[in-house]
Design an enzyme around this catalytic site. Structure first.
Site, PDB file in Angstrom:
ATOM      1  N   ARG A  72      -6.611  75.246 -30.608  1.00  0.00           N
ATOM      2  CA  ARG A  72      -5.949  74.217 -31.436  1.00  0.00           C
ATOM      3  C   ARG A  72      -6.763  73.874 -32.676  1.00  0.00           C
ATOM      4  O   ARG A  72      -6.230  73.613 -33.733  1.00  0.00           O
ATOM      5  CB  ARG A  72      -5.795  72.925 -30.635  1.00  0.00           C
ATOM      6  CG  ARG A  72      -4.904  73.073 -29.448  1.00  0.00           C
ATOM      7  CD  ARG A  72      -4.685  71.738 -28.763  1.00  0.00           C
ATOM      8  NE  ARG A  72      -3.974  71.953 -27.518  1.00  0.00           N
ATOM      9  CZ  ARG A  72      -4.556  72.031 -26.332  1.00  0.00           C
ATOM     10  NH1 ARG A  72      -5.850  71.893 -26.214  1.00  0.00           N
ATOM     11  NH2 ARG A  72      -3.841  72.258 -25.240  1.00  0.00           N
ATOM     12  N   LYS A 183     -10.821  80.813 -13.099  1.00  0.00           N
ATOM     13  CA  LYS A 183     -10.676  79.843 -12.041  1.00  0.00           C
ATOM     14  C   LYS A 183     -10.699  78.426 -12.631  1.00  0.00           C
ATOM     15  O   LYS A 183     -11.237  78.285 -13.726  1.00  0.00           O
ATOM     16  CB  LYS A 183     -11.776  80.012 -11.001  1.00  0.00           C
ATOM     17  CG  LYS A 183     -13.172  79.604 -11.518  1.00  0.00           C
ATOM     18  CD  LYS A 183     -14.177  79.538 -10.420  1.00  0.00           C
ATOM     19  CE  LYS A 183     -14.313  78.160  -9.885  1.00  0.00           C
ATOM     20  NZ  LYS A 183     -15.360  77.349 -10.529  1.00  0.00           N
ATOM     21  N   HIS A 213     -16.537  85.038 -11.057  1.00  0.00           N
ATOM     22  CA  HIS A 213     -17.724  85.683 -11.648  1.00  0.00           C
ATOM     23  C   HIS A 213     -18.736  86.112 -10.591  1.00  0.00           C
ATOM     24  O   HIS A 213     -19.582  86.953 -10.851  1.00  0.00           O
ATOM     25  CB  HIS A 213     -18.342  84.810 -12.742  1.00  0.00           C
ATOM     26  CG  HIS A 213     -19.191  83.682 -12.249  1.00  0.00           C
ATOM     27  ND1 HIS A 213     -18.672  82.483 -11.840  1.00  0.00           N
ATOM     28  CD2 HIS A 213     -20.525  83.564 -12.087  1.00  0.00           C
ATOM     29  CE1 HIS A 213     -19.657  81.685 -11.461  1.00  0.00           C
ATOM     30  NE2 HIS A 213     -20.797  82.321 -11.598  1.00  0.00           N
ATOM     31  N   HIS A 275     -15.918  81.489  -4.759  1.00  0.00           N
ATOM     32  CA  HIS A 275     -17.163  82.234  -4.612  1.00  0.00           C
ATOM     33  C   HIS A 275     -17.544  82.459  -3.148  1.00  0.00           C
ATOM     34  O   HIS A 275     -17.901  83.564  -2.735  1.00  0.00           O
ATOM     35  CB  HIS A 275     -18.313  81.515  -5.317  1.00  0.00           C
ATOM     36  CG  HIS A 275     -18.002  81.126  -6.732  1.00  0.00           C
ATOM     37  ND1 HIS A 275     -17.225  81.895  -7.566  1.00  0.00           N
ATOM     38  CD2 HIS A 275     -18.355  80.044  -7.478  1.00  0.00           C
ATOM     39  CE1 HIS A 275     -17.127  81.308  -8.754  1.00  0.00           C
ATOM     40  NE2 HIS A 275     -17.807  80.184  -8.713  1.00  0.00           N
TER      41      HIS A 275
HETATM   42  C1  BG6 Z   1     -18.883  77.872 -11.274  1.00  0.00           C
HETATM   43  C2  BG6 Z   1     -18.746  76.451 -10.858  1.00  0.00           C
HETATM   44  O1  BG6 Z   1     -17.758  78.612 -10.900  1.00  0.00           O
HETATM   45  O2  BG6 Z   1     -20.022  78.429 -10.630  1.00  0.00           O
HETATM   46  C3  BG6 Z   1     -19.994  75.651 -11.186  1.00  0.00           C
HETATM   47  O3  BG6 Z   1     -17.625  75.865 -11.522  1.00  0.00           O
HETATM   48  C4  BG6 Z   1     -21.207  76.321 -10.599  1.00  0.00           C
HETATM   49  O4  BG6 Z   1     -19.883  74.319 -10.705  1.00  0.00           O
HETATM   50  C5  BG6 Z   1     -21.238  77.793 -10.971  1.00  0.00           C
HETATM   51  O5  BG6 Z   1     -22.355  75.666 -11.096  1.00  0.00           O
HETATM   52  C6  BG6 Z   1     -22.342  78.513 -10.248  1.00  0.00           C
HETATM   53  O6  BG6 Z   1     -22.464  79.806 -10.771  1.00  0.00           O
HETATM   54  P1  BG6 Z   1     -23.855  80.581 -10.734  1.00  0.00           P
HETATM   55  O7  BG6 Z   1     -23.520  81.922 -11.274  1.00  0.00           O
HETATM   56  O8  BG6 Z   1     -24.808  79.789 -11.559  1.00  0.00           O
HETATM   57  O9  BG6 Z   1     -24.243  80.603  -9.293  1.00  0.00           O
END
Ligand code: BG6
Length: 524
Positions: A72, A183, A213, A275
Site C-alpha cells: 500500500r 504462516k 521455514h 514447526h
Molecule cells: C516463527 C515464529 O515462525 O518462528 C516466531 O512466529 C519464532 O515466534 C520463530 O520466534 C522461531 O524461528 P527460529 O528459526 O528462530 O527458530
C-alpha cells in the site's frame, strides 16, 4: 542481454572451499519474477530480501531474475531499492552488500503501490510483469509471495484470479505461476479449510507452496538423511527400543513487538501447529517410497493422521500451558507478557506449552512424544531427543539401579549436530560406568555456515520442488490436533497466569507433568 546475477565479470566469486567439494550445488531455476505482497513489511525486509541477495551472492539466481514489491505504501522503484539496501546491510548473513552484486541485483527491482483490495492495482502489476518479461527475458514465470497479515490472503488470492494472474501465462509454453503462502495458515481447523478452499478456487494444488521455514533448516532436512540414508538407526527406531521422544523448541526472545499477533495465536498456533508438528512427523514417519514431494508428504501426513485429536479430559491430562511474568534474560530485566506492547493486561494467552502425544500405529504405539516450547526461556535451543529403553540386565550396577539410558539427540539449532550418549568404563581398577557422548557437528565436518532456511525454500519454489512445503491435507491434519487442544482449553479455567518467570524453564506444572510419568525433561 542481462548478465546472470552473480556471474563472473565484475562480481566477486566466493573463495574455493575444499570442504564443499563433491556437494551438489548446481540448482539454477529458469528466469522468473518474484512478486512480494507486503513488500514493506518486517518479514520481507528481515528475511526475504536478504535471502534473495544471498542467493545472488552464491550465483544461484537465474538470468534476468526480478522482484516486484507490491504494497500500500506509496513508494517508487528507487525508494524501494534504497530500503532494500538498508535491510540487506542490516539483516543479511553476509554483509555489507558487495557493490558489484548489488549493482546487478537492483536492475531487476520494481515496486507497485496499491491497496490489496483494488483490482486496478493488479492490472498495473500485470502490465509491469509483461514489461519485465519483455525487457529481462523472464518468460512469463511468476512466483507470488504472500508476506502480508493473513487477513489479506483471501482478497489478494481472489484479485490475482480476477486479474488473470493466477493461471500459467503463455499457453502452450512451459511458463509457470506459483504462490508461496506464509504462516499462519488459518487460525483453527475450520478457517484453515476455508482458506484452502479459497486457494483451490484460484490455484491448482501443485501451484501452491505453504511455507514452514523449519523445513528449510539443514538440520531438519538431515532428519530424513540420518534415518533413511543410513542402515543402522532404522532398526531401533521404534517402540521396542525407544522409551520416549522429546521435541523442544526454546527461545529466550519474547514477543518482540508482535503483541496483537501473539494475542491471537499464542505459542500453540505460533509454534506447535506448524514447526513442531513438522519435526514430529519427520521423526516418526515411515520410509517414503522415493525422495519425491508427494511420497514424503504422504508419509508425514500419515503420522499426523495417527495422532488422535484429544478429548476434553485428555487436554487436561496431557497439556500444560504457561505464560511468562517479569524476570531476567542474560542478566537483564525483562517485562512480563502482560506488560508487553499492545497486549491485554489480563491476557490468558499461552507463551509456553507442553504436550504429550501418541502416534497410534504399529511403530510407535505406547511411546509418549513430549513437546515443549516457550518464549523467554533461558536460552535459544531446539532439539529432538530419543531416549532408549534401559539395558535389560544391570551387569555393571551392583545396586540394580539402571545406568543412564542411551539418548540420541538431533540438535536443530544452535550448535547444529547429532550426539549419542552411552555408558563407558571410567579408566581405573573398578568397574565404574559414566555417560559419555559421541558428537557430530555440521560446522566442524563441513566447514560452512548453513544458508538461511528462506534461501533454500525460495529457491525450491522457483524450481517447482514442493518437498519442503506443506500440502493441504497435512496442514489440516495438524490443525485438527491443535484445534482439539484449544477447544479443550476453552472448556476449562486457565491456570493462574503468569506461572513462570522470564528466564526460567517454564511453569513447575510442566516438570510435574513429565515426572508423574517417571521421566524428566532433558537438561538443555
Ligand atoms: C516463527 C515464529 O515462525 O518462528 C516466531 O512466529 C519464532 O515466534 C520463530 O520466534 C522461531 O524461528 P527460529 O528459526 O528462530 O527458530
Amino acid at each position: 542481454m542481462t548478465l546472470p546475477i552473480g556471474t563472473p565479470g565484475g562480481v566477486a566469486t566466493p573463495a574455493f572451499n575444499p570442504l564443499r567439494k563433491g556437494l551438489r550445488m548446481e540448482r539454477t531455476p529458469p528466469p522468473c519474477v518474484m512478486v512480494i505482497f507486503g513488500a514493506t513489511g518486517d518479514l520481507t525486509h528481515r528475511k526475504l530480501l536478504p535471502a534473495l541477495y544471498n542467493l545472488a551472492l552464491e550465483h544461484l539466481l537465474p538470468e534476468g531474475f526480478s522482484v516486484v514489491g507490491f504494497a500500500r505504501r506509496p513508494l517508487d522503484d528507487a525508494k524501494f531499492q534504497q530500503g532494500i539496501l538498508e535491510s540487506i546491510n542490516k539483516f543479511s548473513r553476509r554483509r555489507p552488500v558487495q557493490p558489484t552484486v548489488w549493482e546487478q541485483f537492483i536492475k531487476g527491482i520494481y515496486y507497485v503501490s496499491s491497496d490489496f483490495t483494488n483490482l486496478e492495482g493488479y492490472q498495473a502489476l500485470a502490465a509491469t510483469l509483461d514489461k519485465i518479461d519483455e525487457e529481462r527475458g523472464t518468460q512469463g514465470n511468476r512466483l507470488f509471495y504472500l508476506s502480508t497479515p493473513p487477513s489479506d490472503y483471501e482478497i489478494i488470492i481472489n484479485n490475482l484470479g480476477k486479474a488473470g494472474l493466477a493461471k500459467p501465462q503463455r499457453p502452450g509454453s512451459d511458463a509457470w505461476t506459483r504462490i508461496i503462502i506464509e504462516k499462519p495458515f488459518g487460525h483453527d481447523l475450520k478457517s484453515a479449510q476455508e482458506l484452502n478452499d479459497v486457494v483451490a478456487e484460484v490455484f491448482r494444488e501443485n501451484q501452491v507452496f505453504r511455507i514452514d521455514h523449519y523445513l528449510g533448516k539443514e538440520t531438519v532436512q538431515n532428519i530424513l538423511v540420518f534415518r533413511f540414508g543410513n542402515s543402522i538407526f532404522e532398526p531401533i527406531w521404534n517402540r521396542q527400543f525407544v522409551d520416549h521422544i522429546q521435541i523442544v523448541v526454546a527461545e529466550e526472545l519474547g514477543v518482540e513487538g508482535r503483541g496483537p499477533y501473539y494475542e491471537e495465536s499464542g505459542t500453540i498456533r505460533d509454534m506447535v501447529q506448524n514447526h513442531m508438528m513438522q519435526l514430529l512427523s519427520l521423526v516418526c514417519m515411515e520410509p517414503p517410497v522415493s525422495y519425491e514431494a508427494n511420497a514424503i508428504r504422504d508419509e508425514k501426513t500419515q503420522v499426523l493422521r495417527s495422532i488422535k485429536p484429544l478429548d476434553a479430559d485428555e487436554v487436561v491430562e496431557r497439556t500444560v500451558r504457561g505464560q511468562y511474568g517479569p524476570g531476567t534474560i542474560f542478566g537483564k530485566p525483562v517485562l512480563g507478557y502482560r506488560h508487553e506492547e499492545r497486549v491485554n493486561p489480563n491476557s490468558i494467552t499461552d507463551t509456553y506449552v507442553a504436550i504429550k502425544l501418541f502416534v497410534e500405529n504399529w511403530r510407535w504405539a505406547g511411546v509418549p512424544i513430549y513437546l515443549r516450547t516457550g518464549k523467554r526461556l533461558p536460552k535459544r535451543t531446539s532439539e529432538i531427543s530419543l531416549q532408549f529403553k534401559p539395558a535389560p540386565q544391570q551387569l555393571f550396577s551392583p545396586s540394580g539401579m539402571p545406568l543412564e539410558p542411551n539418548v540420541l539427540v538431533l540438535q536443530i539449532q544452535p550448535n547444529e549436530g547429532i550426539s549419542l550418549k552411552f555408558g563407558a568404563k571410567v579408566p581405573g581398577q573398578t568397574m565404574n560406568i559414566r555417560p559419555v557422548t559421541m558428537d557430530f557437528r555440521f560446522g566442524q565436518s563441513f566447514g560452512i555456515t548453513a544458508a538461511d532456511a528462506y534461501e533454500r525454500l525460495i529457491l525450491d519454489a522457483m524450481l517447482g520442488d514442493s518437498t519442503l512445503f506443506a500440502r493441504r491435507d497435512e496442514v489440516e491434519q495438524a490443525w485438527s490436533i491443535v484445534t482439539s487442544i484449544t477447544d479443550g482449553w476453552k472448556l476449562h479455567m486457565p491456570p493462574a497466569l503468569p506461572n513462570y518467570e522470564a528466564g526460567t524453564w517454564g511453569p513447575k506444572e510442566a516438570d510435574e507433568f513429565i515426572q508423574k510419568d517417571g521421566r524428566n525433561w532433558r537438561r538443555l
